[in-house]
Design a protein around this motif. Structure first.
Motif, PDB file in Angstrom:
ATOM      1  N   ARG A 233      -8.559   0.922  -1.431  1.00  0.00           N
ATOM      2  CA  ARG A 233      -7.221   0.581  -0.542  1.00  0.00           C
ATOM      3  C   ARG A 233      -7.189  -0.964  -0.518  1.00  0.00           C
ATOM      4  NH1 ARG A 233      -3.730   2.834   2.871  1.00  0.00           N
ATOM      5  NH2 ARG A 233      -4.961   4.521   2.317  1.00  0.00           N
ATOM      6  N   GLU A 234      -8.325  -1.606  -0.616  1.00  0.00           N
ATOM      7  CA  GLU A 234      -8.430  -3.357  -0.565  1.00  0.00           C
ATOM      8  C   GLU A 234      -7.551  -3.898  -1.672  1.00  0.00           C
ATOM      9  OE1 GLU A 234     -12.671  -2.458   1.087  1.00  0.00           O
ATOM     10  OE2 GLU A 234     -11.085  -1.356  -0.214  1.00  0.00           O
ATOM     11  N   VAL A 235      -7.724  -3.287  -2.857  1.00  0.00           N
ATOM     12  CA  VAL A 235      -7.047  -3.785  -3.783  1.00  0.00           C
ATOM     13  C   VAL A 235      -5.418  -3.579  -3.933  1.00  0.00           C
ATOM     14  CG1 VAL A 235      -6.579  -3.414  -6.466  1.00  0.00           C
ATOM     15  CG2 VAL A 235      -8.925  -3.139  -5.582  1.00  0.00           C
ATOM     16  N   LEU A 236      -4.821  -2.682  -3.056  1.00  0.00           N
ATOM     17  CA  LEU A 236      -3.461  -2.442  -3.193  1.00  0.00           C
ATOM     18  C   LEU A 236      -3.032  -3.194  -1.959  1.00  0.00           C
ATOM     19  CD1 LEU A 236      -3.610   1.533  -3.898  1.00  0.00           C
ATOM     20  CD2 LEU A 236      -2.500  -0.145  -5.242  1.00  0.00           C
ATOM     21  N   GLU A 237      -3.979  -3.434  -0.796  1.00  0.00           N
ATOM     22  CA  GLU A 237      -3.230  -4.201   0.303  1.00  0.00           C
ATOM     23  C   GLU A 237      -3.477  -5.622  -0.197  1.00  0.00           C
ATOM     24  OE1 GLU A 237      -6.004  -2.681   3.658  1.00  0.00           O
ATOM     25  OE2 GLU A 237      -4.658  -1.161   3.861  1.00  0.00           O
ATOM     26  N   ALA A 238      -3.991  -6.172  -1.125  1.00  0.00           N
ATOM     27  CA  ALA A 238      -3.972  -7.490  -1.697  1.00  0.00           C
ATOM     28  C   ALA A 238      -2.788  -8.081  -1.951  1.00  0.00           C
ATOM     29  CB  ALA A 238      -5.046  -7.696  -2.817  1.00  0.00           C
TER      30      ALA A 238
END
Length: 493
Positions: A233-238
């Motif tokens: 999720r961190e990747v997509l929220e970046a």
């Protein structure tokens, strides 16, 4: 979000002067007025990164002054940033070394120095290594404590993250896997369905395999009409992802660079088809032809991987399989059972699906019409790897970094620098195809390489060294032109 179409086909290069020195401390004074006063000697990586940004032409007007902020136009203040290194495993195998296995920590720290100038809201440094990777041992071997120390001294919010959902301590056939290590809520599931690049292989979906993983679990995520991935999720929220691959040869994909590195944004290996069971003579792409003994061994391997917690069965069959492969290798036979050859028509599709997700994927698990985040690719080739990568790559002191806003352009240039032909490497060639959710809106002939002293077409770049390809690719991926490497110029027309 910064979007600069004129920089998309550009690949910047920087290379150390004289003999490569790996990741040593810089032996000359490095003047960096833009950075806060340094408390320790500068690394080769920092010197090369600074030169790379200059060659790239980032914030050229302020270069050499305290106002220089090369990433400022790409990363607005307050951005959420993810750094994606290559942390595949905690120890090298064979003739390899840590320097040719993972992104060097000095490169990560150099990038962090310039990220800090953009005043990000948060930085996550994360990857999903092999399930058998010991993440604590990786941290010790890579010296990641220095990243945490840097972050505390600079008061920059940095988190080091293991993106894996499942781990198998020790990576042994009889090992006990730990499931749900990372909560499912920290991932976003995508189903590309008929838009997946694996769609043309739907008739063979039952043959999809990942070495050492349960084929039934893979069948649940990839089958006709269903092609799922599980993205951190961190990747997509970046707002920005800084892709920091290690450049090396790869037995399945030929090379691993900017494109292949994105396998590590997926949190579970059972979502990642690597090859199709069987030889090319029997409708698979695991190995050439259809030798009967390999068919038997693949069946035994499936039994081992399906055994789950049946540790005695897994251990016994695993030992038998290992002995058979050693016997085959001793007798001169090819022991490849992992899709490690030029005929692998599966792994590039999985990798490019992940690249499309990174570029266009929304936090709701759908591909959007427009790019959703800025991706900056900075490749660590100070010490690169040749031969049987990713785990057994032999170190090559190539001494350079590359930078690009487009991963396909970066890997096109990487291949040529390694003496390999990008048109004969599917993961690179196919990245330029005109299809929905494209990865490049330009042709390879439009790529420009900037070295500081010159700008030239990517197709004119000559090798810095002729890398030894993996065994399964030799004779099928090399550049036809056998120009001698130029030891003083990184790229010459």
């Amino acid at each position: 979000m910064f979007e600069s179409s004129d920089l998309q086909p550009v690949v910047a290069l920087s290379r150390g002067v004289g003999a490569p020195r790996g990741y040593a401390t810089c032996d000359r004074e490095l003047v960096t007025p833009e950075l806060p006063k340094r408390q320790s000697p500068a690394s080769i990586a920092l010197a090369l990164l600074r030169e790379l940004f200059n060659n790239w032409g980032l914030d050229k007007a302020n270069m050499g002054t305290e106002r220089w902020n090369p990433l400022g136009a790409l990363i607005p203040a307050g951005s959420r940033v993810v750094i994606k290194p290559n942390w595949v495993y905690h120890a090298p195998r064979g003739a390899g070394s840590m320097d040719s296995l993972i992104t060097h920590t000095s490169v990560i720290q150099a990038v962090l120095e310039y990220l800090a100038l953009t005043h990000p809201a948060a930085i996550t440094v994360g990857d999903a290594p092999l399930q058998g990777c010991d993440f604590d041992a990786l941290g010790i071997a890579a010296g990641l404590e220095s990243v945490s120390l840097w972050a505390s001294q600079k008061d920059v919010p940095v988190e080091i993250a293991d993106f894996r959902r499942t781990v198998n301590p020790g990576g042994r056939a009889a090992g006990r896997r730990r499931e749900d290590v990372r909560p499912l809520a920290r991932f976003v599931q995508f189903d590309l369905a008929d838009e997946s690049l694996l769609r043309p292989l739907d008739g063979d979906a039952g043959k999809f395999r990942v070495t050492a993983y349960d084929p039934d679990m893979l069948a649940a995520t990839h089958q006709p009409g269903r092609h799922r991935y599980l993205i951190a999720r961190e990747v997509l929220e970046a707002d920005v992802v800084v892709n920091l691959p290690k450049l090396k040869c790869h037995t399945k994909a030929c090379i691993t660079g900017a494109l292949k590195n994105l396998v590590g944004i997926n949190g579970h290996k059972e979502y990642l088809p690597h090859h199709r069971k069987g030889g090319s003579g029997a409708g698979g792409d695991c190995y050439p032809g259809a030798p009967l003994w390999k068919d038997w061994m693949e069946a035994a391997l499936d039994t081992v991987n399906r055994a789950g917690e049946g540790r005695v069965l897994r251990f016994g069959l695993g030992r038998i399989l290992a002995a058979c492969r050693k016997f085959a290798a001793f007798g001169g036979a090819d022991d490849n059972l992992e899709g490690a050859w030029y005929g692998n028509d599966t792994v590039w599709r999985t990798c490019l699906d992940l690249n499309r997700i990174l570029k266009y994927g929304g936090v709701d698990g759908r591909l959007m019409p427009m790019p959703q985040r800025t991706v900056i690719n900075i490749t660590d080739a100070i010490v690169a790897g040749e031969g049987e990568g990713p785990l057994q790559a032999s170190p090559v002191n190539s001494g350079f970094l590359t930078g690009a806003l487009n991963a396909a352009a970066a890997d096109y240039v990487h291949a040529r620098l390694m003496g390999l032909d990008p048109d004969r490497i599917p993961i690179i060639r196919e990245a330029f195809e005109n299809r929905s959710w494209p990865l490049a809106d330009f042709r390879p002939t439009e790529i420009l390489v900037r070295t500081g002293a010159s700008e030239l077409p990517g197709s004119h770049v000559l090798p810095v060294r002729f890398f030894v390809p993996p065994r399964g690719w030799r004779g099928h991926c090399e550049l036809a032109s056998q120009h001698a490497p130029d030891e003083t110029n990184l790229a010459v027309a």
